[in-house]
Every structure is written in structure tokens, then in C-alpha cells.
Scaffold this motif. Structure first.
Motif, PDB file in Angstrom:
ATOM      1  N   GLY A  21     -39.118 117.796  76.154  1.00  0.00           N
ATOM      2  CA  GLY A  21     -38.870 118.480  77.123  1.00  0.00           C
ATOM      3  C   GLY A  21     -39.118 120.165  76.237  1.00  0.00           C
ATOM      4  O   GLY A  21     -38.924 121.007  77.102  1.00  0.00           O
ATOM      5  N   TRP A  22     -39.527 120.308  74.971  1.00  0.00           N
ATOM      6  CA  TRP A  22     -39.719 121.287  74.739  1.00  0.00           C
ATOM      7  C   TRP A  22     -41.398 122.158  74.814  1.00  0.00           C
ATOM      8  O   TRP A  22     -40.967 123.452  74.685  1.00  0.00           O
ATOM      9  CB  TRP A  22     -39.374 121.270  72.624  1.00  0.00           C
ATOM     10  N   GLU A  23     -41.877 121.203  74.941  1.00  0.00           N
ATOM     11  CA  GLU A  23     -43.615 121.446  74.781  1.00  0.00           C
ATOM     12  C   GLU A  23     -43.240 122.640  75.976  1.00  0.00           C
ATOM     13  O   GLU A  23     -44.105 124.319  75.714  1.00  0.00           O
ATOM     14  CB  GLU A  23     -44.317 120.991  75.242  1.00  0.00           C
ATOM     15  N   PRO A  24     -43.455 122.351  77.519  1.00  0.00           N
ATOM     16  CA  PRO A  24     -43.373 123.657  78.523  1.00  0.00           C
ATOM     17  C   PRO A  24     -42.809 124.550  78.912  1.00  0.00           C
ATOM     18  O   PRO A  24     -43.114 126.120  78.841  1.00  0.00           O
ATOM     19  CB  PRO A  24     -43.020 122.555  79.762  1.00  0.00           C
ATOM     20  N   VAL A  25     -41.567 124.788  78.308  1.00  0.00           N
ATOM     21  CA  VAL A  25     -40.661 125.841  78.042  1.00  0.00           C
ATOM     22  C   VAL A  25     -41.008 126.972  77.025  1.00  0.00           C
ATOM     23  O   VAL A  25     -40.824 128.174  77.003  1.00  0.00           O
ATOM     24  CB  VAL A  25     -38.929 125.571  77.852  1.00  0.00           C
ATOM     25  N   ILE A  26     -41.465 126.143  76.033  1.00  0.00           N
ATOM     26  CA  ILE A  26     -42.262 126.916  74.380  1.00  0.00           C
ATOM     27  C   ILE A  26     -43.029 127.470  75.136  1.00  0.00           C
ATOM     28  O   ILE A  26     -43.414 128.956  74.871  1.00  0.00           O
ATOM     29  CB  ILE A  26     -41.924 126.158  73.596  1.00  0.00           C
ATOM     30  N   ILE A  27     -44.208 127.044  75.513  1.00  0.00           N
ATOM     31  CA  ILE A  27     -45.547 127.155  76.004  1.00  0.00           C
ATOM     32  C   ILE A  27     -45.281 128.263  77.075  1.00  0.00           C
ATOM     33  O   ILE A  27     -45.776 129.325  77.159  1.00  0.00           O
ATOM     34  CB  ILE A  27     -46.122 126.660  76.763  1.00  0.00           C
ATOM     35  N   ALA A  28     -44.366 128.003  77.872  1.00  0.00           N
ATOM     36  CA  ALA A  28     -43.983 129.153  79.469  1.00  0.00           C
ATOM     37  C   ALA A  28     -43.416 130.105  78.547  1.00  0.00           C
ATOM     38  O   ALA A  28     -43.530 131.396  79.366  1.00  0.00           O
ATOM     39  CB  ALA A  28     -42.767 127.882  80.024  1.00  0.00           C
ATOM     40  N   MET A  29     -42.573 130.633  77.552  1.00  0.00           N
ATOM     41  CA  MET A  29     -41.971 131.571  76.787  1.00  0.00           C
ATOM     42  C   MET A  29     -42.941 132.448  76.845  1.00  0.00           C
ATOM     43  O   MET A  29     -43.266 133.446  76.642  1.00  0.00           O
ATOM     44  CB  MET A  29     -40.725 130.992  76.108  1.00  0.00           C
ATOM     45  N   ALA A  30     -44.148 131.943  75.642  1.00  0.00           N
ATOM     46  CA  ALA A  30     -45.290 132.078  75.328  1.00  0.00           C
ATOM     47  C   ALA A  30     -45.870 133.035  76.256  1.00  0.00           C
ATOM     48  O   ALA A  30     -46.466 134.609  76.037  1.00  0.00           O
ATOM     49  CB  ALA A  30     -45.916 131.457  74.406  1.00  0.00           C
ATOM     50  N   ILE A  31     -46.513 131.887  77.830  1.00  0.00           N
ATOM     51  CA  ILE A  31     -46.954 132.911  78.675  1.00  0.00           C
ATOM     52  C   ILE A  31     -46.043 133.777  79.081  1.00  0.00           C
ATOM     53  O   ILE A  31     -46.939 134.681  79.152  1.00  0.00           O
ATOM     54  CB  ILE A  31     -47.572 132.445  79.885  1.00  0.00           C
ATOM     55  N   SER A  32     -45.274 134.178  79.422  1.00  0.00           N
ATOM     56  CA  SER A  32     -44.187 135.011  79.810  1.00  0.00           C
ATOM     57  C   SER A  32     -43.930 136.055  78.904  1.00  0.00           C
ATOM     58  O   SER A  32     -44.551 137.288  79.957  1.00  0.00           O
ATOM     59  CB  SER A  32     -42.731 134.527  80.088  1.00  0.00           C
ATOM     60  N   SER A  33     -43.987 135.943  78.194  1.00  0.00           N
ATOM     61  CA  SER A  33     -44.609 137.130  76.669  1.00  0.00           C
ATOM     62  C   SER A  33     -45.270 137.770  77.233  1.00  0.00           C
ATOM     63  O   SER A  33     -45.389 139.367  77.140  1.00  0.00           O
ATOM     64  CB  SER A  33     -44.710 136.322  75.722  1.00  0.00           C
ATOM     65  N   VAL A  34     -46.932 137.214  77.979  1.00  0.00           N
ATOM     66  CA  VAL A  34     -47.714 137.757  77.393  1.00  0.00           C
ATOM     67  C   VAL A  34     -47.991 139.113  79.028  1.00  0.00           C
ATOM     68  O   VAL A  34     -48.173 139.665  78.545  1.00  0.00           O
ATOM     69  CB  VAL A  34     -48.884 136.951  77.866  1.00  0.00           C
ATOM     70  N   GLY A  35     -47.064 138.391  79.993  1.00  0.00           N
ATOM     71  CA  GLY A  35     -46.578 139.238  80.880  1.00  0.00           C
ATOM     72  C   GLY A  35     -45.845 140.432  80.408  1.00  0.00           C
ATOM     73  O   GLY A  35     -45.920 141.089  81.104  1.00  0.00           O
ATOM     74  N   GLY A  36     -44.929 139.907  79.605  1.00  0.00           N
ATOM     75  CA  GLY A  36     -43.973 141.483  78.892  1.00  0.00           C
ATOM     76  C   GLY A  36     -44.880 142.462  78.317  1.00  0.00           C
ATOM     77  O   GLY A  36     -44.735 143.631  78.343  1.00  0.00           O
ATOM     78  N   LEU A  37     -45.628 142.194  77.869  1.00  0.00           N
ATOM     79  CA  LEU A  37     -46.866 142.615  77.192  1.00  0.00           C
ATOM     80  C   LEU A  37     -47.602 143.599  78.053  1.00  0.00           C
ATOM     81  O   LEU A  37     -47.047 144.818  77.519  1.00  0.00           O
ATOM     82  CB  LEU A  37     -47.437 142.033  76.195  1.00  0.00           C
ATOM     83  N   ILE A  38     -47.618 143.270  78.996  1.00  0.00           N
ATOM     84  CA  ILE A  38     -48.533 144.220  80.109  1.00  0.00           C
ATOM     85  C   ILE A  38     -47.406 144.780  80.684  1.00  0.00           C
ATOM     86  O   ILE A  38     -47.646 146.393  80.724  1.00  0.00           O
ATOM     87  CB  ILE A  38     -48.845 143.120  80.910  1.00  0.00           C
ATOM     88  N   LEU A  39     -46.080 144.573  80.537  1.00  0.00           N
ATOM     89  CA  LEU A  39     -44.920 145.537  81.632  1.00  0.00           C
ATOM     90  C   LEU A  39     -44.877 146.513  80.362  1.00  0.00           C
ATOM     91  O   LEU A  39     -44.336 148.052  80.751  1.00  0.00           O
ATOM     92  CB  LEU A  39     -43.950 144.588  82.230  1.00  0.00           C
ATOM     93  N   ASP A  40     -44.464 146.237  78.925  1.00  0.00           N
ATOM     94  CA  ASP A  40     -44.267 147.360  78.159  1.00  0.00           C
ATOM     95  C   ASP A  40     -45.249 148.274  78.298  1.00  0.00           C
ATOM     96  O   ASP A  40     -44.946 149.649  77.284  1.00  0.00           O
ATOM     97  CB  ASP A  40     -44.075 146.299  76.954  1.00  0.00           C
TER      98      ASP A  40
END
Length: 514
Positions: free
Chosen positions: A320-339
Motif C-alpha cells: 500500500g505504499w505506492e498510492p500514498v507516496i505518489i499522492a503525497m507528491a501530487i499534493s506537494s505540487v499543489g503546495g508549490l502552487i500555494l507557496d
């Protein structure tokens, strides 16, 4: 002579085919007749033949009746369980009204939770730790999305287990609780650490500046926030699901929104408080950062051992690691936009509206994914095709206009977007959050972005859950992390685009201040 004729007559009555004549002289018929006459010589042998033949006939009748009974059961209902416990309620019996009624209150509760989280972010964005260590903004969508990756997945997994009768006995319930709680602690610690690395990398790439103390601050804040938030929210989720089953409410309709209602607020409050407290120690005691990281990492073996004891969580622990790690990376891109937008005066209000639009979209799609997953679990196991026609990439008409219950629930969830966001925007306006005036053109652009976000997410959920099911993957463990992360990225991106268009047409009436 009479002793032989009676068994013969009885045998003829009980046999289904013609009895060969004992006077026949054909060679091939002699061996079975010799054996038969041998049995007929003993008293009661004929009765034995009758019993054997009757058992054969009875067995054939029982097998035929069983086949007919199974056929009628499969036609009448697909969710008949062979368990000794009570049959779980089927989502097929839910109407659009009952779905909307059960989802409405948790949806509003979750929405007010995201509003509170947005108000908190609107306040803490002016704190010194957010001004000096701007990479903390990158952690915000990643850690808020971690709630979707872990708590919503936990809620969906436990809701499915409760609906299919895997939590009916105290022993099963305790095993499910301990295994899942240990599992999310392992995932929270690891993903929190990886989220801090992503924040450091995304912060370093545009500016070309790297600070080791800031990197340790981000790591300690992220790991501690993820661990504590997952522990608190996991306990709340277990209580909600057990309570829902006892009062006769489908946990799929209430568990994931309630997880989100408190998840955003608790996670953001913990991140702000922990990062601010650690930042105060930056000049006095820098060694506290690696000590905090080492403490939570040292607890990992304990959680791993507990998670491996449960068969349901042992598989997720390894796969179950692949989805949570990839999802974290996708959310971090959204965080970069917010930053990059939160400090721009042209994007005033992004901080307060981002958690709201992201949270609402993630909550609704998580409910839909959990419902579809439960429906599939009631009709088979992952990898089994329980549908007459294999699902491939569905059309929007199939997702929203087919007669099944999942299409009705998609419409119900989609129709909640506009009234829900109107309530949340009015609440933000009354609390004077966002440093911006809510004009009609702003509301139109905001609603367009929110509707487009949820429409895309519901369509992707319909395709993704069925696709994962066909590949033998449990959607409860794999689909929701991707969907909530996509919700964060779509919400942040569409909201930033709306703010940019509004700035270009000159409709942004801002009042930026501390």
C-alpha cells in the motif's frame, strides 16, 4: 423362487432405466448379473440394493434442488452471505433521498471543518515561521492530503469491513482496530518524512537556496504532525464507524466526511503549533530537531509488528505504499502552487479558500469511491468480474445517467456542491476572512472551478475504482489517495487560475493586511 422375485420387482420400481433380464445370454451382461444374483441370495440383500438406489436418487434430487436454489438466490440477490452473522445492509436499497439525507450533515460538518482550517491558515500565514520558512506552505496540502491518504482510506476500509460483516464479533473488531491503527502510524511516519523531503526539494529548486536547520525543522514538524494527527483521527474514525453500524446508518456515507471535517483543522493546527514551537528553539537548541525525528522513527518497529498480526493490514503494509507516496507528491505540487501565490497581493484570499475547495472536492469523491468499493465487495473479490459486461473507460453518460445506485449517488454528491459552497462562502464572509470582498463575478468563477473539480473527480473515481478492481487491487486501499491528491491539485490549480483571471479583468477588491 418367490424370494428372488420380490427383490427384483422392488429393484425395477426404484431404478430409472430398464432392468436387464436375468435369462439373457449375452456375454457382456453376465458379469453384473452374476454380481446381482450373488447379492440376491442373501436375505435382505434386495433391501440393500433399494437403499443404495434410493440414496443415489435422493442425492441427485438434493444436488438438483441445491442448484435450483442457488440459481434463484443469485437472481434474487447478489449480497447473500454464508456467514452465520446477520446479513449486512445492501446499498442497492438506498434511494437518492436517503443518500442525500445521510450525506448532508457530515458534508456540512466537513465543510465547516475546512472553513475553520482556512481561517486558521489565513491567520498563521503571517506568523514568522511561515514568513521565514516558506516551505511550510508546501507541507500544508501534503499533510492535509495525508488525511485523505490515510484517514479516509482507513474510514473506507473499515466501512467496507463493517458492511460485509468482518467486524461483527469482538475478536474481529479488536483485530481490525489494532491492525489498522498500527498501519496508519507506519504510513504517517514514513509519508510525513517524505513530505518534508519534497518540501525541501520544491523549495530549493526555484530559489537555489538550501538551509540545513530549515530542512530539519520541516522534517520534525512534518513527522510529528502526521503521527499525532493520524493517531487522533484514527481513534475518532473507529468510534464513528462503530456508532454508525449500531444506529443503522451506512458508514460509507458518514465516515469519510467526518474524517475530513476534523482532519483539516486538527492537522493544520498541529502543523502551525509544532512548527512555531520548534522554530522558537532554532536559535537556542537546534539538536531538538533530529531528536524529534529519531523518536518517531524508533517507534516504527512496534507499529510494523502490530500491523503484521492482522491479515487485512499485512497485505497493505507491503503493497500500500505506492498510492500514498505518489499522492503525497501530487499534493506537494499543489503546495508549490500555494507557496507561490499566497504571498502575492493579486492572489489575496488563496490561503482561506484553498482548504475549502480542496476539502469539499476530496470529501465528496471519497464518499463516492467508498460506496463503489463497497458495492463491488458485496458482489465478489478484487479481480473477479461480477458485471455482465467488463468495465473499461466509462463515458460521462455512464457515470452520471445510468440507472444504478452509484450514478444516483454521483448526482446527489454533485448537486451538493453549489449550496454547500454558498454556505461556506457566506460563513467566511461573516467571519471577515480572506482579506477580500465576495463579488458576484468572484462567486461565479469560484463556483465554476468547484463544479469542474468535482465533476472531473467523480468521473475519474468511477473509472479508477472499477479499473483497480479488475486488476485485483482493493480500491479501499488504492483509489482514495490518488483521488484526494488529484482533488488538491485540481482545486488549488483551478482556484489560482480563477484568481488570475479575476485579476486580469480587474474584479479583485482586496484589503490585504495582517
Amino acid at each position: 423362487m418367490s424370494s428372488k422375485s420380490e427383490p427384483k420387482d422392488i429393484y425395477q420400481l426404484n431404478s430409472s432405466g430398464p432392468t436387464p433380464s436375468p435369462c439373457s445370454s449375452d456375454g457382456p451382461e453376465r458379469e453384473p448379473l452374476a454380481g446381482t444374483s450373488e447379492f440376491l441370495e442373501a436375505d435382505g440383500a434386495g433391501v440393500e440394493v433399494v437403499v443404495i438406489e434410493s440414496r443415489a436418487n435422493a442425492k441427485g434430487i438434493r444436488e438438483e434442488d441445491a442448484l435450483l436454489e442457488n440459481g434463484s438466490q443469485s437472481n434474487e440477490s447478489d449480497d447473500i452471505s454464508t456467514d452465520h452473522g446477520p446479513a449486512p445492509p445492501s446499498p442497492l436499497k438506498e434511494t437518492s433521498f436517503s443518500i442525500g439525507l445521510q450525506v448532508l450533515f457530515p458534508f456540512l460538518l466537513a465543510g465547516f471543518g475546512t472553513v475553520a482550517a482556512g481561517m486558521v491558515l489565513d491567520i498563521v500565514q503571517h506568523w514568522e515561521v511561515f514568513q521565514k520558512v516558506t516551505e511550510v506552505f508546501i507541507l500544508v496540502p501534503a499533510l492535509l492530503g495525508l488525511k485523505g491518504n490515510l484517514e479516509m482510506t482507513l474510514a473506507s476500509r473499515l466501512s467496507t469491513a463493517a458492511n460485509i460483516g468482518q467486524m461483527d464479533t469482538p475478536k474481529e473488531l479488536w483485530r481490525m482496530i489494532t491492525g489498522n491503527m498500527a498501519l496508519i502510524q507506519v504510513q504517517a511516519t514514513v509519508v510525513g518524512f517524505l513530505a518534508s523531503i519534497a518540501a525541501v526539494v520544491f523549495g530549493w529548486i526555484p530559489d537555489g537556496h538550501f538551509s540545513i536547520p530549515h530542512a530539519f525543522l520541516l522534517c520534525a514538524s512534518s513527522v510529528a504532525t502526521a503521527f499525532i494527527a493520524s493517531l487522533v483521527l484514527g481513534m475518532i474514525m473507529i468510534g464513528v464507524i462503530i456508532g454508525s453500524r449500531k444506529i443503522g446508518i451506512n458508514p460509507d456515507n458518514v465516515a469519510t466526511p467526518i474524517a475530513a471535517s476534523l482532519g483539516d483543522l486538527i492537522t493544520l493546527a498541529l502543523l502551525s503549533g509544532i512548527s512555531w514551537g520548534l522554530y522558537l528553539e532554532l536559535k537556542h537548541w537546534r539538536y531538538i530537531y533530529p531528536l524529534v525525528c529519531a523518536f518517531f522513527v524508533a517507534l516504527l518497529p512496534i507499529w510494523v509488528v502490530l500491523a503484521r498480526r492482522s491479515p487485512a493490514t499485512k497485505e497493505v503494509l507491503y503493497s500500500g505504499w505506492e498510492p500514498v507516496i505518489i499522492a503525497m507528491a501530487i499534493s506537494s505540487v499543489g503546495g508549490l502552487i500555494l507557496d507561490k501565490t499566497v504571498s502575492d497581493p493579486n492572489f489575496a484570499g488563496m490561503a482561506v479558500f484553498t482548504p475549502v475547495i480542496n476539502g469539499v472536492g476530496g470529501n465528496l469523491v471519497a464518499v463516492q469511491a467508498s460506496r463503489i468499493s463497497t458495492f463491488l465487495h458485496m458482489n465478489g473479490m478484487p479481480g473477479e468480474n461480477s458485471e455482465p459486461v467488463p468495465r473499461r473507460c466509462p463515458s460521462p453518460c455512464t457515470t452520471f445517467f445510468s440507472p444504478d445506485v452509484n450514478s444516483r449517488s454521483a448526482w446527489v454528491l454533485f448537486l451538493l456542491v453549489v449550496p454547500g459552497h454558498l454556505v461556506f462562502l457566506y460563513t467566511i464572509s461573516c467571519m471577515q476572512g480572506g482579506h477580500t470582498t465576495l463579488t458576484l463575478i468572484f462567486i461565479i468563477f469560484y463556483m465554476t472551478a468547484a463544479l469542474l473539480q468535482v465533476l472531473i473527480l467523480l468521473y475519474i473515481a468511477d473509472w479508477m475504482v472499477h479499473w483497480m478492481w479488475g486488476r485485483g487491487l482493493d480500491p479501499d486501499n488504492f483509489s482514495i489517495p490518488y483521488l484526494t491528491a488529484l482533488g488538491d491539485l485540481l482545486g488549488t490549480g483551478l482556484l489560482a487560475l480563477s484568481f488570475h483571471v479575476l485579476w486580469l479583468i480587474g474584479d479583485r477588491d482586496t484589503d490585504v493586511g495582517d
